[in-house]
Motif scaffolding. Structure first.
Motif, short mmCIF file in Angstrom:
data_model
loop_
_atom_site.label_atom_id
_atom_site.label_comp_id
_atom_site.label_asym_id
_atom_site.label_seq_id
_atom_site.Cartn_x
_atom_site.Cartn_y
_atom_site.Cartn_z
N LYS A 67 0.83 -1.22 0.00
CA LYS A 67 0.00 0.00 0.00
C LYS A 67 0.86 1.26 0.00
O LYS A 67 0.47 2.29 -0.56
N SER A 68 2.05 1.21 0.60
CA SER A 68 2.93 2.38 0.60
C SER A 68 3.48 2.67 -0.79
O SER A 68 3.90 3.80 -1.08
N ILE A 69 3.46 1.65 -1.67
CA ILE A 69 3.94 1.82 -3.05
C ILE A 69 2.78 2.08 -4.00
O ILE A 69 2.86 2.93 -4.88
N ILE A 70 1.69 1.37 -3.82
CA ILE A 70 0.47 1.54 -4.64
C ILE A 70 -0.64 1.99 -3.69
O ILE A 70 -1.26 1.19 -3.00
N SER A 71 -0.88 3.27 -3.63
CA SER A 71 -1.72 3.84 -2.57
C SER A 71 -3.18 3.41 -2.64
O SER A 71 -3.86 3.35 -1.61
N ASP A 72 -3.69 3.08 -3.85
CA ASP A 72 -5.12 2.75 -3.96
C ASP A 72 -5.38 1.25 -3.86
O ASP A 72 -6.44 0.76 -4.26
N ILE A 73 -4.43 0.52 -3.30
CA ILE A 73 -4.60 -0.92 -3.16
C ILE A 73 -5.60 -1.22 -2.03
O ILE A 73 -5.70 -0.47 -1.06
N ILE A 74 -6.34 -2.32 -2.17
CA ILE A 74 -7.25 -2.77 -1.11
C ILE A 74 -6.43 -3.45 -0.02
O ILE A 74 -5.62 -4.34 -0.32
N PRO A 75 -6.57 -3.06 1.22
CA PRO A 75 -5.76 -3.65 2.30
C PRO A 75 -6.06 -5.15 2.46
O PRO A 75 -7.22 -5.57 2.46
N ALA A 76 -5.01 -5.94 2.59
CA ALA A 76 -5.16 -7.37 2.87
C ALA A 76 -5.28 -7.58 4.37
O ALA A 76 -4.63 -6.89 5.16
N THR A 77 -6.10 -8.54 4.77
CA THR A 77 -6.27 -8.88 6.18
C THR A 77 -5.57 -10.21 6.46
O THR A 77 -5.14 -10.91 5.54
N GLU A 78 -5.49 -10.57 7.72
CA GLU A 78 -4.89 -11.86 8.08
C GLU A 78 -5.64 -13.01 7.42
O GLU A 78 -5.04 -14.00 7.00
N GLU A 79 -6.94 -12.88 7.28
CA GLU A 79 -7.75 -13.92 6.64
C GLU A 79 -7.33 -14.16 5.19
O GLU A 79 -7.39 -15.28 4.68
N ASP A 80 -6.90 -13.08 4.52
CA ASP A 80 -6.53 -13.21 3.11
C ASP A 80 -5.38 -14.19 2.90
O ASP A 80 -5.35 -14.92 1.91
N TRP A 81 -4.42 -14.22 3.81
CA TRP A 81 -3.21 -15.02 3.56
C TRP A 81 -3.49 -16.51 3.49
O TRP A 81 -2.79 -17.25 2.82
N GLY A 82 -4.54 -16.98 4.14
CA GLY A 82 -4.86 -18.40 4.09
C GLY A 82 -6.00 -18.75 3.17
O GLY A 82 -6.43 -19.90 3.12
N LYS A 83 -6.49 -17.79 2.41
CA LYS A 83 -7.73 -17.98 1.64
C LYS A 83 -7.47 -18.41 0.20
O LYS A 83 -6.59 -17.88 -0.48
N GLU A 84 -8.24 -19.38 -0.25
CA GLU A 84 -8.28 -19.74 -1.67
C GLU A 84 -9.46 -18.99 -2.29
O GLU A 84 -10.61 -19.29 -2.00
N TYR A 85 -9.18 -18.02 -3.15
CA TYR A 85 -10.25 -17.16 -3.67
C TYR A 85 -11.07 -17.85 -4.76
O TYR A 85 -12.29 -17.67 -4.86
N SER A 86 -10.40 -18.60 -5.65
CA SER A 86 -11.09 -19.20 -6.81
C SER A 86 -11.85 -18.14 -7.59
O SER A 86 -12.97 -18.36 -8.05
N ASP A 87 -11.22 -16.99 -7.74
CA ASP A 87 -11.88 -15.85 -8.38
C ASP A 87 -10.80 -14.89 -8.88
O ASP A 87 -9.60 -15.12 -8.69
N TYR A 88 -11.24 -13.80 -9.50
CA TYR A 88 -10.30 -12.79 -10.01
C TYR A 88 -9.80 -11.90 -8.88
O TYR A 88 -10.00 -10.68 -8.88
N ILE A 89 -9.15 -12.51 -7.91
CA ILE A 89 -8.60 -11.81 -6.74
C ILE A 89 -7.23 -12.40 -6.44
O ILE A 89 -7.05 -13.62 -6.53
N ILE A 90 -6.28 -11.55 -6.07
CA ILE A 90 -4.97 -12.02 -5.64
C ILE A 90 -4.47 -11.09 -4.54
O ILE A 90 -4.80 -9.90 -4.54
N ALA A 91 -3.74 -11.63 -3.59
CA ALA A 91 -3.17 -10.80 -2.52
C ALA A 91 -1.66 -10.74 -2.69
O ALA A 91 -1.02 -11.71 -3.09
N ALA A 92 -1.09 -9.57 -2.37
CA ALA A 92 0.34 -9.34 -2.55
C ALA A 92 0.98 -8.95 -1.23
O ALA A 92 0.40 -8.21 -0.42
#
Length: 415
Positions: free
Chosen positions: A294-319
């Protein structure tokens, strides 16, 4: 008439005895007949698939999941080609994998044999119906298929065509059967059908797989939840990294070998993140990121702790930005599901460290995670991607659908 599970089980058990001794030529002839039947009945299958698609659209099913459910002429032709590829593969049944002689003269061998009756519980991919049927038949196993309600019309059409082809080829009609009652209660009963089913293989999301693992009394081979990562090392080709991530995420985002997370080395984050996020957004992928992203790409959606263990099976990726390869490995081994993990690097030392330290069924250097697939591995097709460590791990082809028995030759020895 819809048969109950006990009827299906009895039919499958009886069929398994004949299948176990079927010659390779007989099984290959049946597979060829199945492939031709699919092609000859394409329109009927597509028409039934449209019923499933229309119901799914009414329910607001996501674009990615609709893609998993959808059948067209090309996909049915691919299903038929998959069956034909199985014909060209060696039949593992009957292979004596080793033999030795004891001091008393007895000869002991270990021979590959079918498992018997295999149960498959899966969700919204009707192509699995065909892949599973073909693999089980080639290995002399009877199969009981239980697909999800969202694909029931497609599955009924496919199984009808395949059963008729098998029967006409001279093998038992009940080699392939479908559980047409898609209720949760029936699925739970199937998980406890020890009298007839020798092994149960679930294919689908985390909820389905865990339900089977927790409730089944039939032995289970755990497959498929894919929280897959790509780590971009500080020494790498940016264009290669971009192409690998985009392919891993967007070629088919709802499959288990799609990338769900990308880890970026902090030494290249300022330069590489804008490149990859722009490329992903052009493919309509939602990117979520940690504070450093987020400090590099300011308009990014914040990732939560839940995101790191989640299989999205969708057009979503966490960085996530990581300090080095060691932090990347620690993160992956903590949050990964043991499926497929990749590193993009020009460093041989780091590639070997990643290969050796990552705990997963498939570990890649400079390639897309989307290659974790029975067809891509040269197995013809797959019954699933095993993420466990007993008996089978990774794409499960023909040999993974066999067990062994000991064959002993004597000439009168007594103990």
């Amino acid at each position: 008439m819809i048969l109950d599970l006990n009827d299906l089980g009895r039919n499958a058990k009886e069929a398994s005895y004949d299948l176990a001794i079927a010659a390779t030529t007989e099984k290959n002839y049946a597979l060829e007949s199945m492939a031709k039947a699919l092609l000859n009945n394409k329109q009927e299958i597509i028409d039934e698939n449209k019923k499933d698609l229309n119901l799914a659209i009414e329910k607001g099913t996501s674009k990615a999941m609709l893609d998993r459910l959808s059948l067209n002429e090309d996909r049915i032709e691919d299903m038929a080609k998959g069956l034909m590829k199985l014909i060209a593969l060696d039949d593992p049944i009957g292979e004596v994998v080793e033999m030795w002689k004891r001091p008393n003269g007895i000869k002991i061998g270990k021979q590959r044999v079918p498992m018997g009756v295999i149960g498959i519980i899966y969700e919204a991919r009707p192509n699995v119906t065909c892949d599973a049927a073909g693999l089980c038949l080639k290995t002399g196993n009877a199969v009981i298929l239980r697909g999800g309600s969202e694909a029931i019309n497609s599955n009924k059409a496919i199984v009808k065509v395949l059963k008729e082809a098998v029967k006409e080829s001279g093998l038992p009609e009940f080699s392939i059967q479908l559980v047409e009652d898609t209720s949760r209660e029936t699925a739970t009963k199937m998980m406890k059908l020890n009298e007839y089913i020798d092994v149960l293989i679930p294919r689908g999301g985390a909820g389905l797989i865990q339900a089977v693992v927790k409730n089944a009394t039939v032995p289970v081979i755990e497959t498929g939840v894919g929280n897959c990562h790509i780590y971009v090392d500080e020494i790498c080709d940016f264009e290669m990294a971009k192409n690998i991530i985009v392919n891993s995420k967007t070629s088919r985002p709802a499959v288990c070998n799609a990338a769900e997370k990308m880890l970026i080395n902090e030494n290249i984050a300022n330069e590489f993140l804008p490149i990859i996020i722009k490329a992903l957004r052009e493919k309509e992928v939602e990117v979520r990121g940690d504070e450093k992203v987020k400090s590099i790409i300011s308009d990014i959606i914040p990732a939560t702790e839940e995101d790191w263990g989640k299989e999205y099976s969708d057009y979503i990726i966490a960085a996530k930005v990581v300090k080095d390869i060691n932090e990347a490995i620690t993160h992956i081994n903590k949050y990964g599901t043991g499926h497929s993990e990749a590193i993009v690097t020009d460093s041989y030392k780091n590639s070997q460290k990643f290969l050796n330290k990552i705990d997963a069924a498939a570990v890649y250097v400079n390639a897309s995670t989307r290659f974790t697939d029975g067809g891509e591995f040269g197995f013809g097709a797959e019954i699933g991607i095993s993420t466990q460590k007993l008996h089978a791990r990774g794409p499960m082809g023909l040999k993974e659908l066999t067990t062994t028995k000991y064959i002993i030759y004597g000439n009168g020895q007594i103990r």
